[in-house]
Design an enzyme around this catalytic site. Structure first.
Site, PDB file in Angstrom:
ATOM      1  N   LYS A 164     -16.977 -20.700  11.893  1.00 54.11           N
ATOM      2  CA  LYS A 164     -17.214 -19.726  10.827  1.00 54.11           C
ATOM      3  C   LYS A 164     -16.551 -20.174   9.526  1.00 54.11           C
ATOM      4  CE  LYS A 164     -16.333 -14.932   9.448  1.00 54.11           C
ATOM      5  NZ  LYS A 164     -15.513 -13.722   9.696  1.00 54.11           N
ATOM      6  N   HIS A 207     -11.477 -18.959   5.981  1.00 55.63           N
ATOM      7  CA  HIS A 207     -11.776 -17.999   4.919  1.00 55.63           C
ATOM      8  C   HIS A 207     -11.043 -18.394   3.648  1.00 55.63           C
ATOM      9  CE1 HIS A 207     -12.309 -15.926   8.738  1.00 55.63           C
ATOM     10  NE2 HIS A 207     -13.174 -15.133   8.142  1.00 55.63           N
ATOM     11  N   TRP A 228     -13.775  -5.989  16.220  1.00 53.97           N
ATOM     12  CA  TRP A 228     -12.582  -5.151  16.096  1.00 53.97           C
ATOM     13  C   TRP A 228     -11.541  -5.928  15.306  1.00 53.97           C
ATOM     14  CZ3 TRP A 228      -8.533  -3.693  20.392  1.00 53.97           C
ATOM     15  CH2 TRP A 228      -7.595  -2.799  19.838  1.00 53.97           C
ATOM     16  N   ARG A 229     -11.293  -5.475  14.075  1.00 51.41           N
ATOM     17  CA  ARG A 229     -10.288  -6.088  13.222  1.00 51.41           C
ATOM     18  C   ARG A 229      -8.929  -5.488  13.569  1.00 51.41           C
ATOM     19  NH1 ARG A 229     -11.443  -8.430   8.289  1.00 51.41           N
ATOM     20  NH2 ARG A 229      -9.181  -8.339   8.062  1.00 51.41           N
TER      21      ARG A 229
END
Length: 261
Positions: free
Chosen positions: A166, A139, A42-43
Site C-alpha cells: 500500500k 504513507h 479498524w483503526r
C-alpha cells in the site's frame, strides 16, 4: 478481498472504523454494514483503550461477531504516517498485532514498511502461522515523493513477503496525482502482489475512483467517519466506479461503436 484487479475488475471498497470506545465502535459498525463494504478497517490508533490488551481483544471479538462476515483489516497507524498520537512503542504495537492475529477476529493486518525489519519479519511469520494477510504500507501526508520512491516502497513490501503493498501520498498539484497513478501502473507490471494506492486530499480524490484502472485493488471510502483526507462516501464512490466502468467498456458503451467524431 486482496486480489489484483488487472485493470479490468472493480476494486474492493474498504471503510474505516474509528470509534474511540467499545460502544462507539459497535454503533459505527452497524451504520457501516448497511452500506455493504467489502472490507472494514479498524483503526485501532483511534481506540482510547489501546494500551489494554484485554479491552482490545474484547472489542475485536465483538466487531468480528457483529461484522456479518465482512473481513476486518486491523491497523495501528503511527503518528508519523498520519495516525493518532498513542503512547505505545513500535515494539508494543507489534505485540498487539501479533496477539490479535492469534484469534479469528481479523483477516488482515497492516504494518508500515518503514518499520524495523525484524518487526516486519516477525509479523510476517505470525500472520502466516495464523492464516492472516499482511499489508505493508507507506504513507506520506506532506507531499508526493518521486515515482521511483513510491515504487521502492511497494517493492519493499513484496521483498518482505507481504500479501499486498500500500502507498498513500499527498499531492500538491495535479501532476502529483499522475505520479502516483503512473507508479501504480509500473508496479503492477513488475510486482506479483496486489497493490493498494491512492493520492489523498481533494486533489487526489480522483485516484480513489480510477485507481483500479491503473492496478489498485482496494479503495477507501467513508462509511460513517473518514480516516484520511479525500475519502468519498461509499455509496457515491460505488456508483461513480460503476459508471466509470460502464463508459470505459467498449462492449457496454455505445459511443465506442460510433468511432471518432
Amino acid at each position: 478481498m486482496l486480489e489484483s484487479v488487472e485493470g479490468t475488475h472493480s476494486p474492493s471498497i474498504c471503510t474505516p472504523l474509528v470509534g474511540k470506545n467499545h460502544k462507539e465502535l459497535l454503533t459505527e459498525l452497524a451504520d457501516i454494514l448497511l452500506k455493504k463494504p467489502d472490507i472494514i478497517e479498524w483503526r485501532l490508533d483511534f481506540y482510547e483503550e489501546i494500551q489494554d490488551m484485554n479491552s482490545v481483544l474484547s472489542a475485536a471479538k465483538d466487531i468480528y461477531e457483529n461484522s456479518e462476515r465482512t473481513p476486518i483489516l486491523l491497523t495501528v497507524r503511527s503518528q508519523k504516517e498520519g495516525g493518532q498520537p498513542i503512547s505505545l512503542s513500535e515494539k508494543e504495537v507489534v505485540a498487539i498485532l501479533a496477539e490479535v492475529c492469534k484469534h479469528p477476529y481479523v483477516a488482515i493486518i497492516d504494518f508500515e514498511v518503514s518499520n524495523q525489519p525484524d518487526h516486519i519479519r516477525y509479523l510476517r511469520e505470525v500472520s502466516k502461522e495464523n492464516n492472516k494477510k499482511l499489508v505493508l504500507s507507506y504513507h506520506n501526508f506532506s507531499f508526493t515523493p518521486p515515482k521511483a520512491e513510491i515504487f521502492k516502497s511497494l517493492f519493499l513490501a513484496e521483498f518482505y513477503g507481504a500479501d499486498a503493498a500500500k502507498a498513500a501520498v499527498m499531492p500538491q498539484n495535479n501532476q502529483d496525482v499522475l505520479t502516483l497513478l503512473e507508479a501504480t501502473r509500473e508496479a503492477e507490471k513488475e510486482l506479483s502482489i496486489p497493490l493498494i494506492t491512492m493520492s489523498m486530499g481533494g486533489l487526489g480524490a480522483i485516484s480513489r475512483i480510477v485507481g483500479w484502472m491503473y492496478g489498485s485493488s482496494v479503495t477507501f471510502a467513508v462509511g460513517k467517519s473518514s480516516s484520511a483526507p479525500g475519502q468519498v462516501p461509499i455509496d457515491e464512490l460505488r456508483k461513480i466506479i460503476q459508471l466509470t466502468k460502464k463508459v470505459t467498456d467498449p462492449e457496454s458503451n455505445p459511443f465506442h461503436q460510433i468511432g471518432s467524431i
